[in-house]
Design a protein around this motif. Structure first.
Motif, mmCIF file in Angstrom:
data_model
loop_
_atom_site.group_PDB
_atom_site.id
_atom_site.type_symbol
_atom_site.label_atom_id
_atom_site.label_comp_id
_atom_site.label_asym_id
_atom_site.label_seq_id
_atom_site.Cartn_x
_atom_site.Cartn_y
_atom_site.Cartn_z
ATOM 1 N N LYS A 25 0.834 -1.195 0.000
ATOM 2 C CA LYS A 25 0.000 0.000 0.000
ATOM 3 C C LYS A 25 0.870 1.246 0.000
ATOM 4 C CE LYS A 25 -4.283 -1.560 2.147
ATOM 5 N NZ LYS A 25 -5.289 -1.287 3.228
ATOM 6 N N GLU A 44 -3.246 4.786 1.764
ATOM 7 C CA GLU A 44 -4.458 3.962 1.766
ATOM 8 C C GLU A 44 -4.696 3.277 0.434
ATOM 9 O OE1 GLU A 44 -6.150 3.333 4.461
ATOM 10 O OE2 GLU A 44 -4.779 4.632 5.570
ATOM 11 N N GLU A 45 -3.849 3.525 -0.553
ATOM 12 C CA GLU A 45 -4.047 2.985 -1.909
ATOM 13 C C GLU A 45 -3.220 1.718 -2.108
ATOM 14 O OE1 GLU A 45 -3.304 4.283 -6.591
ATOM 15 O OE2 GLU A 45 -2.676 5.583 -4.928
ATOM 16 N N THR A 46 -3.850 0.654 -2.621
ATOM 17 C CA THR A 46 -3.134 -0.576 -2.957
ATOM 18 C C THR A 46 -2.353 -0.364 -4.243
ATOM 19 O OG1 THR A 46 -4.876 -1.897 -1.925
ATOM 20 C CG2 THR A 46 -3.391 -3.037 -3.430
#
Length: 435
Positions: free
Chosen positions: A414, A417-419
């Motif tokens: 990550k 909060e972004e994969t």
């Protein structure tokens, strides 16, 4: 898992036993209670390994097996390690060993619990023949040969053997005072709880030694309290010898006036002990040693093959974001920014994959090696590309490592909060364990 965890437990217990022994020396210099350090050591011998088993941060899941220069270079991309042995150390053998050890563990615990239950039932039958007496305002039980001791966990009572009633009043008063001190301090309950830890881990020999020291510490503390009430050491020592000569062989009764003969010399020496010189210096040395051993016990990493309830999250590292699209990023290894490192979720399957792909002729010849494979981990946690970065020097091992790398599955990386997809270096080791 169990075969790796048991030696770790033994090592932790040894460290805590040493810490308790040093703490006992420190407290003994100033005649302070010492039983709690041994009970704490026994409790820690169970709790610290349990925490290592259930708390991921306690586990050492990323050992560095590569040369320092290569490790430093790979660390920039984020490195996880699978150190896999083949042959005698295979996953199949490990599972079979764990099952056998778990079965032996259960049998030992059941056997010890059964012995305790049978001893308790025999004691309960004997109790039916005991009479009740009132001595100096205290209601006691009088047995034929058991005691002096305290019996009963919740409703506790002093039990005295019949020969105590034949002693002079002063001697009988001292014995009764000793047992009353045990009763007031709850020593009998402490010993029962200590024995419960042995039932939980009967294979832990350092834990048995700690329990032995706990029994001695309980008596030393009680002796100290009795002497502080004004009892003369010479008279008290003579009573200990007499009680030891007539002592019953029943070891289930806790908080007994006279423990085994092996303890007598230590108890008598402790009663006649005089203040030592340089107590402050000795206190600092003993306390320092206890603190060091306790810190080592808490900081010792758990075995790397213990399962965790959630993946280990290393400290977040933010890297400059490259300006490349996903297709170009997956073609070749390159720096990829992330704040949460990906974590392998099928480590056991990966070990079996390497084991199955280990060329039999190399395994039989005892030839192994380490291959560093860069894998491209997509946002769904699957491997989308695998590239040999550091060869083992043996083409067959390189091909096996590359094929095994595709079997890995991850919790994806990550960036905040972004994969995000990332490249990651995985050292895969093929090794053979010889008997």
């Amino acid at each position: 898992m169990i075969s790796a965890w048991l030696p770790y437990c033994l090592f932790i217990s040894l460290l805590l036993a040493g810490a308790a022994l040093a703490a006992e020396r420190a407290l003994g210099l100033y005649r302070r209670p010492v039983r709690w350090v041994w009970f704490g050591g026994m409790l820690g011998s169970l709790l610290i390994p349990s925490a290592a088993l259930s708390i991921p941060a306690w586990q050492n899941l990323s050992p560095k097996t590569l040369p320092p220069a290569l490790s430093a270079a790979i660390e920039k991309l984020g490195v996880d390690t699978i150190a896999l042995g083949a042959g005698a150390g295979s996953a199949t053998t490990s599972v079979g060993t764990d099952v056998a050890l778990a079965a032996l563990w259960l049998l030992a615990s059941v056997a010890l619990l059964t012995w305790y239950a049978l001893s308790y039932m025999r004691l309960k039958r004997e109790r039916r023949s005991w009479s009740t007496r009132n001595l100096t305002g205290r209601t006691v039980l009088v047995s034929g040969r058991l005691g002096p001791a305290v019996t009963g966990f919740f409703q506790s009572t002093i039990v005295l053997p019949r020969w105590v009633l034949e002693l002079e009043d002063d001697f009988r008063r001292i014995i009764l005072l000793h047992e009353e001190e045990h009763l007031r301090a709850g020593d009998h309950r402490l010993l029962v709880l200590g024995f419960a830890t042995l039932i939980i881990a009967p294979w832990n020999l350092p834990l048995w030694w700690q329990f032995r020291r706990l029994r001695l510490a309980v008596e030393l503390d009680c002796d100290r309290r009795v002497l502080q009430s004004g009892t003369q050491p010479r008279v008290y020592g003579a009573l200990l010898l007499e009680a030891s000569r007539k002592m019953s062989s029943n070891t289930l009764l806790p908080a007994a006036f006279s423990e085994r003969r092996a303890f007598l010399e230590r108890r008598v020496r402790n009663m006649t002990h005089r203040s030592q010189k340089n107590r402050s210096a000795k206190l600092m040395v003993a306390a320092g040693l206890a603190a060091i051993l306790l810190a080592l016990a808490c900081e010792t990493p758990a075995p790397s093959d213990l399962p965790s309830e959630s993946p280990v999250t290393p400290p977040a590292v933010e890297l400059p974001a490259p300006t490349v699209d996903a297709d170009e990023l997956s073609e070749r290894p390159q720096f990829t920014p992330y704040t949460v490192r990906p974590a392998i979720v099928n480590r056991g399957e990966a070990q079996r994959a390497v084991e199955l792909r280990y060329p039999q002729e190399l395994k039989q010849a005892g030839i192994g090696g380490t291959v560093v494979v860069f894998v491209y981990i997509n946002i769904d946690g699957t491997v989308q590309n695998a590239v040999i970065h550091e060869s083992s020097g043996i083409e067959e091992l390189d091909d096996a490592a590359s094929a095994a790398a595709w079997e890995l599955k991850f919790i994806p990386a990550k960036k905040f909060e972004e994969t995000v997809p990332v490249w990651m270096a995985i050292p895969i080791t093929f090794s053979v364990a010889f008997d």
